[in-house]
Write a protein that holds these residues in place. Structure first.
Motif, PDB file in Angstrom:
ATOM      1  N   GLY A 153      -0.408   8.411  23.820  1.00  0.00           N
ATOM      2  CA  GLY A 153       0.515   9.305  24.492  1.00  0.00           C
ATOM      3  C   GLY A 153       1.893   9.394  23.868  1.00  0.00           C
ATOM      4  N   LYS A 154       2.130   8.664  22.789  1.00  0.00           N
ATOM      5  CA  LYS A 154       3.436   8.682  22.141  1.00  0.00           C
ATOM      6  C   LYS A 154       3.311   9.282  20.752  1.00  0.00           C
ATOM      7  CE  LYS A 154       5.220   4.620  24.573  1.00  0.00           C
ATOM      8  NZ  LYS A 154       5.818   3.253  24.411  1.00  0.00           N
ATOM      9  N   ARG A 155       4.258  10.138  20.403  1.00  0.00           N
ATOM     10  CA  ARG A 155       4.260  10.761  19.092  1.00  0.00           C
ATOM     11  C   ARG A 155       4.963   9.847  18.088  1.00  0.00           C
ATOM     12  NH1 ARG A 155       2.862  15.972  18.767  1.00  0.00           N
ATOM     13  NH2 ARG A 155       4.131  16.357  16.917  1.00  0.00           N
ATOM     14  N   SER A 156       4.337   9.708  16.932  1.00  0.00           N
ATOM     15  CA  SER A 156       4.931   8.888  15.872  1.00  0.00           C
ATOM     16  C   SER A 156       4.963   9.693  14.579  1.00  0.00           C
ATOM     17  CB  SER A 156       4.139   7.597  15.671  1.00  0.00           C
ATOM     18  OG  SER A 156       2.828   7.884  15.218  1.00  0.00           O
ATOM     19  N   LEU A 157       5.926   9.384  13.746  1.00  0.00           N
ATOM     20  CA  LEU A 157       6.108  10.078  12.473  1.00  0.00           C
ATOM     21  C   LEU A 157       5.925   9.077  11.340  1.00  0.00           C
ATOM     22  CD1 LEU A 157       6.985  12.918  11.344  1.00  0.00           C
ATOM     23  CD2 LEU A 157       9.261  11.925  11.092  1.00  0.00           C
ATOM     24  N   THR A 158       5.048   9.403  10.405  1.00  0.00           N
ATOM     25  CA  THR A 158       4.796   8.536   9.256  1.00  0.00           C
ATOM     26  C   THR A 158       5.323   9.212   8.004  1.00  0.00           C
ATOM     27  OG1 THR A 158       2.788   7.664  10.274  1.00  0.00           O
ATOM     28  CG2 THR A 158       3.046   7.330   7.912  1.00  0.00           C
ATOM     29  N   LEU A 159       6.165   8.501   7.262  1.00  0.00           N
ATOM     30  CA  LEU A 159       6.739   9.049   6.039  1.00  0.00           C
ATOM     31  C   LEU A 159       5.827   8.755   4.851  1.00  0.00           C
ATOM     32  CD1 LEU A 159      10.506   8.051   6.368  1.00  0.00           C
ATOM     33  CD2 LEU A 159       9.384  10.171   7.085  1.00  0.00           C
ATOM     34  N   PRO A 160       5.687   9.703   3.930  1.00  0.00           N
ATOM     35  CA  PRO A 160       4.973   9.406   2.682  1.00  0.00           C
ATOM     36  C   PRO A 160       5.648   8.229   1.967  1.00  0.00           C
ATOM     37  CG  PRO A 160       5.389  11.765   2.901  1.00  0.00           C
ATOM     38  CD  PRO A 160       6.186  11.084   3.976  1.00  0.00           C
ATOM     39  N   ASN A 161       4.847   7.346   1.420  1.00  0.00           N
ATOM     40  CA  ASN A 161       5.414   6.143   0.825  1.00  0.00           C
ATOM     41  C   ASN A 161       4.503   5.620  -0.270  1.00  0.00           C
ATOM     42  OD1 ASN A 161       7.055   3.884   0.398  1.00  0.00           O
ATOM     43  ND2 ASN A 161       7.344   3.530   2.593  1.00  0.00           N
ATOM     44  N   SER A 162       5.027   4.733  -1.073  1.00  0.00           N
ATOM     45  CA  SER A 162       4.240   3.986  -2.052  1.00  0.00           C
ATOM     46  C   SER A 162       3.999   2.595  -1.484  1.00  0.00           C
ATOM     47  CB  SER A 162       4.959   3.897  -3.392  1.00  0.00           C
ATOM     48  OG  SER A 162       5.000   5.156  -4.029  1.00  0.00           O
ATOM     49  N   THR A 163       2.732   2.182  -1.436  1.00  0.00           N
ATOM     50  CA  THR A 163       2.384   0.924  -0.783  1.00  0.00           C
ATOM     51  C   THR A 163       1.694  -0.025  -1.754  1.00  0.00           C
ATOM     52  OG1 THR A 163       0.270   1.833  -0.014  1.00  0.00           O
ATOM     53  CG2 THR A 163       2.157   2.033   1.470  1.00  0.00           C
ATOM     54  N   ILE A 164       1.768  -1.315  -1.414  1.00  0.00           N
ATOM     55  CA  ILE A 164       1.166  -2.379  -2.209  1.00  0.00           C
ATOM     56  C   ILE A 164       0.202  -3.156  -1.328  1.00  0.00           C
ATOM     57  CG2 ILE A 164       1.586  -4.403  -3.651  1.00  0.00           C
ATOM     58  CD1 ILE A 164       4.492  -3.404  -3.947  1.00  0.00           C
ATOM     59  N   MET A 165      -1.048  -3.231  -1.752  1.00  0.00           N
ATOM     60  CA  MET A 165      -2.075  -3.994  -1.047  1.00  0.00           C
ATOM     61  C   MET A 165      -2.475  -5.187  -1.920  1.00  0.00           C
ATOM     62  SD  MET A 165      -2.501  -1.967   1.648  1.00  0.00           S
ATOM     63  CE  MET A 165      -4.087  -2.411   2.384  1.00  0.00           C
ATOM     64  N   ALA A 166      -2.866  -6.276  -1.280  1.00  0.00           N
ATOM     65  CA  ALA A 166      -3.215  -7.489  -2.027  1.00  0.00           C
ATOM     66  C   ALA A 166      -4.585  -8.006  -1.614  1.00  0.00           C
ATOM     67  CB  ALA A 166      -2.170  -8.571  -1.815  1.00  0.00           C
ATOM     68  N   VAL A 167      -5.293  -8.587  -2.582  1.00  0.00           N
ATOM     69  CA  VAL A 167      -6.602  -9.199  -2.357  1.00  0.00           C
ATOM     70  C   VAL A 167      -6.642 -10.540  -3.077  1.00  0.00           C
ATOM     71  CG1 VAL A 167      -9.044  -9.092  -2.950  1.00  0.00           C
ATOM     72  CG2 VAL A 167      -7.923  -7.092  -1.995  1.00  0.00           C
ATOM     73  N   ARG A 168      -6.995 -11.565  -2.341  1.00  0.00           N
ATOM     74  CA  ARG A 168      -7.262 -12.870  -2.944  1.00  0.00           C
ATOM     75  C   ARG A 168      -8.767 -13.108  -2.862  1.00  0.00           C
ATOM     76  NH1 ARG A 168      -4.620 -17.806  -4.229  1.00  0.00           N
ATOM     77  NH2 ARG A 168      -5.961 -19.618  -3.902  1.00  0.00           N
ATOM     78  N   ARG A 169      -9.435 -13.191  -4.006  1.00  0.00           N
ATOM     79  CA  ARG A 169     -10.887 -13.312  -4.056  1.00  0.00           C
ATOM     80  C   ARG A 169     -11.307 -14.773  -4.193  1.00  0.00           C
ATOM     81  NH1 ARG A 169     -13.776  -9.703  -8.155  1.00  0.00           N
ATOM     82  NH2 ARG A 169     -12.532 -10.826  -9.691  1.00  0.00           N
ATOM     83  N   GLN A 170     -12.614 -14.998  -4.079  1.00  0.00           N
ATOM     84  CA  GLN A 170     -13.113 -16.359  -4.245  1.00  0.00           C
ATOM     85  C   GLN A 170     -12.843 -16.868  -5.653  1.00  0.00           C
ATOM     86  OE1 GLN A 170     -17.252 -16.406  -3.109  1.00  0.00           O
ATOM     87  NE2 GLN A 170     -16.776 -16.530  -0.924  1.00  0.00           N
ATOM     88  N   GLN A 171     -12.985 -15.965  -6.628  1.00  0.00           N
ATOM     89  CA  GLN A 171     -12.714 -16.315  -8.018  1.00  0.00           C
ATOM     90  C   GLN A 171     -11.666 -15.367  -8.579  1.00  0.00           C
ATOM     91  OE1 GLN A 171     -13.991 -18.937  -9.582  1.00  0.00           O
ATOM     92  NE2 GLN A 171     -15.302 -19.508  -7.861  1.00  0.00           N
ATOM     93  N   PRO A 172     -10.692 -15.880  -9.364  1.00  0.00           N
ATOM     94  CA  PRO A 172      -9.702 -14.990  -9.963  1.00  0.00           C
ATOM     95  C   PRO A 172     -10.359 -14.089 -11.012  1.00  0.00           C
ATOM     96  CG  PRO A 172      -9.489 -17.230 -10.827  1.00  0.00           C
ATOM     97  CD  PRO A 172     -10.499 -17.290  -9.716  1.00  0.00           C
ATOM     98  N   PRO A 173      -9.711 -12.956 -11.340  1.00  0.00           N
ATOM     99  CA  PRO A 173      -8.353 -12.620 -10.929  1.00  0.00           C
ATOM    100  C   PRO A 173      -8.293 -12.038  -9.523  1.00  0.00           C
ATOM    101  CG  PRO A 173      -9.230 -10.854 -12.293  1.00  0.00           C
ATOM    102  CD  PRO A 173     -10.276 -11.940 -12.268  1.00  0.00           C
ATOM    103  N   ASP A 174      -7.144 -12.257  -8.871  1.00  0.00           N
ATOM    104  CA  ASP A 174      -6.845 -11.562  -7.634  1.00  0.00           C
ATOM    105  C   ASP A 174      -6.288 -10.185  -7.979  1.00  0.00           C
ATOM    106  OD1 ASP A 174      -7.627 -13.780  -6.083  1.00  0.00           O
ATOM    107  OD2 ASP A 174      -5.659 -14.709  -6.386  1.00  0.00           O
ATOM    108  N   PHE A 175      -6.072  -9.349  -6.957  1.00  0.00           N
ATOM    109  CA  PHE A 175      -5.690  -7.973  -7.224  1.00  0.00           C
ATOM    110  C   PHE A 175      -4.516  -7.504  -6.364  1.00  0.00           C
ATOM    111  CE2 PHE A 175      -9.964  -7.965  -8.942  1.00  0.00           C
ATOM    112  CZ  PHE A 175      -9.848  -7.151 -10.051  1.00  0.00           C
ATOM    113  N   LEU A 176      -3.706  -6.643  -6.974  1.00  0.00           N
ATOM    114  CA  LEU A 176      -2.741  -5.809  -6.260  1.00  0.00           C
ATOM    115  C   LEU A 176      -3.179  -4.366  -6.434  1.00  0.00           C
ATOM    116  CD1 LEU A 176       0.666  -7.387  -7.353  1.00  0.00           C
ATOM    117  CD2 LEU A 176      -0.393  -7.560  -5.094  1.00  0.00           C
ATOM    118  N   PHE A 177      -3.296  -3.631  -5.333  1.00  0.00           N
ATOM    119  CA  PHE A 177      -3.642  -2.222  -5.374  1.00  0.00           C
ATOM    120  C   PHE A 177      -2.392  -1.409  -5.056  1.00  0.00           C
ATOM    121  CE2 PHE A 177      -7.876  -4.006  -3.820  1.00  0.00           C
ATOM    122  CZ  PHE A 177      -8.401  -4.077  -5.101  1.00  0.00           C
ATOM    123  N   LEU A 178      -1.996  -0.552  -5.977  1.00  0.00           N
ATOM    124  CA  LEU A 178      -0.772   0.229  -5.833  1.00  0.00           C
ATOM    125  C   LEU A 178      -1.105   1.696  -5.573  1.00  0.00           C
ATOM    126  CD1 LEU A 178       0.442  -2.370  -6.997  1.00  0.00           C
ATOM    127  CD2 LEU A 178       1.908  -0.960  -8.456  1.00  0.00           C
TER     128      LEU A 178
END
Length: 314
Positions: free
Chosen positions: A89-114
């Motif tokens: 019931g509430k209106r929200s505004l989302t701005l376009p942005n550049s985001t960084i996601m991270a993954v730590r796996r069982q075995q390296p390498p780990d990852f950053l997703f941009l």
């Protein structure tokens, strides 16, 4: 400016600031991380770069660890439009942005997703911010992925071009080994690769070539093909790649093409052009996009004819 001056505490919380990015605390401890980055709208034909990162993040249960503090510093919001939604019931505004996601796996390498947006202003500061994030996490490899339109039919295997530190990316199935000889206009975001190269970070680029006459909003066959190459590159699990949606999408396209004689004739011409270059992988296809040599004038005219004749086709 040194990293020490760039890294600090954000004014509105305890999260860390790396130049223009806010990095959430506690920041993950990543082992020899690799970056996989996509850039909108440049070289994200069919949204394949976005689709691939979304799939990787879903599969590996990635978490967001950062984003630009003030995206309006770099982006024109009349070109990248904010999104409004109603939630509970509430209106929200989302701005376009550049985001960084991270993954730590069982075995390296780990990852950053941009997820990167191409800047409209203050590009150098934006690029410096990305590079400082890469330095701060001691990234070992910067891998750029995406899609481009080309003179290829949807009835043939989608081709991929790639490079590793400026040389052809070899040893992967169906990936062209021709050296990039393009000269001309480019994206300012190539400065990220230049900067990381000077830091000793490996640079990889992987691009899938999509049928120009389709221009699907979401090309799932392109997504699957790009994931196949990344899976081979990183030895990802086989079930990461989902072929059914892309196969069904292209089957529907084939059905539509069969009902349109003019379009069918154009696709046959593309098939003939594609088949005449069976050595594409070994000698390299000449793609009419930035990362490749220009097409011959008669082929460029052919593609222009396709665009004119297929206007309005879906």
């Amino acid at each position: 400016m040194s990293v020490a001056k760039l890294v600090g505490v954000c004014e509105h919380g305890t999260d860390m600031r790396i130049h223009a990015f806010e990095i959430h605390e506690p920041r993950p401890k990543l082992r020899g991380p690799h970056v996989v980055a996509m850039l909108r709208p440049w070289l994200d034909a069919g949204n394949v770069g976005t689709l691939v990162l979304d799939r990787l993040e879903e599969y590996f249960d990635a978490e967001e660890i950062g984003r630009l503090i003030r995206p309006g510093t770099f982006f024109d919001f009349t070109r990248y439009r904010p999104q409004t939604r109603t939630i509970d019931g509430k209106r929200s505004l989302t701005l376009p942005n550049s985001t960084i996601m991270a993954v730590r796996r069982q075995q390296p390498p780990d990852f950053l997703f941009l997820h990167l947006l191409e800047p409209h202003i203050f590009a150098e500061e934006y690029i410096d911010s990305i590079v400082e994030v890469i330095k701060s996490f001691n990234v070992r490899r910067y891998c750029r992925i995406g899609g481009m339109y080309n003179a290829v039919p949807h009835t043939r295997p989608l081709r991929v071009t790639g490079n590793f530190n400026g040389a052809p990316l070899t040893g992967l199935s169906g990936v062209s080994t021709q050296r990039n000889a393009y000269q001309g206009p480019t994206s300012i975001m190539n400065l990220v690769s230049d900067a990381t190269d000077k830091l000793g970070v490996e640079n990889v680029s992987v691009m899938v070539h999509l049928p120009q006459y389709l221009e699907l909003e979401e090309d799932h066959a392109g997504k699957a093909r790009l994931l196949q190459v990344l899976s081979e590159l990183y030895n990802f699990p086989e079930d990461l790649v989902q072929l059914d949606q892309g196969d069904e999408q292209y089957r529907e396209v084939s059905s539509a093409v069969d009902r349109n004689p003019a379009v069918k004739a154009l696709v046959r011409r593309l098939e003939s052009y594609y088949d005449s270059r069976e050595d594409w992988v070994n000698t390299g296809g000449q793609a009419a996009m930035e990362n490749q040599m220009p097409l011959a004038p008669e082929v460029e005219q052919f593609l222009q004819d396709i665009g004119d004749k297929l206007e309005g086709f879906s």
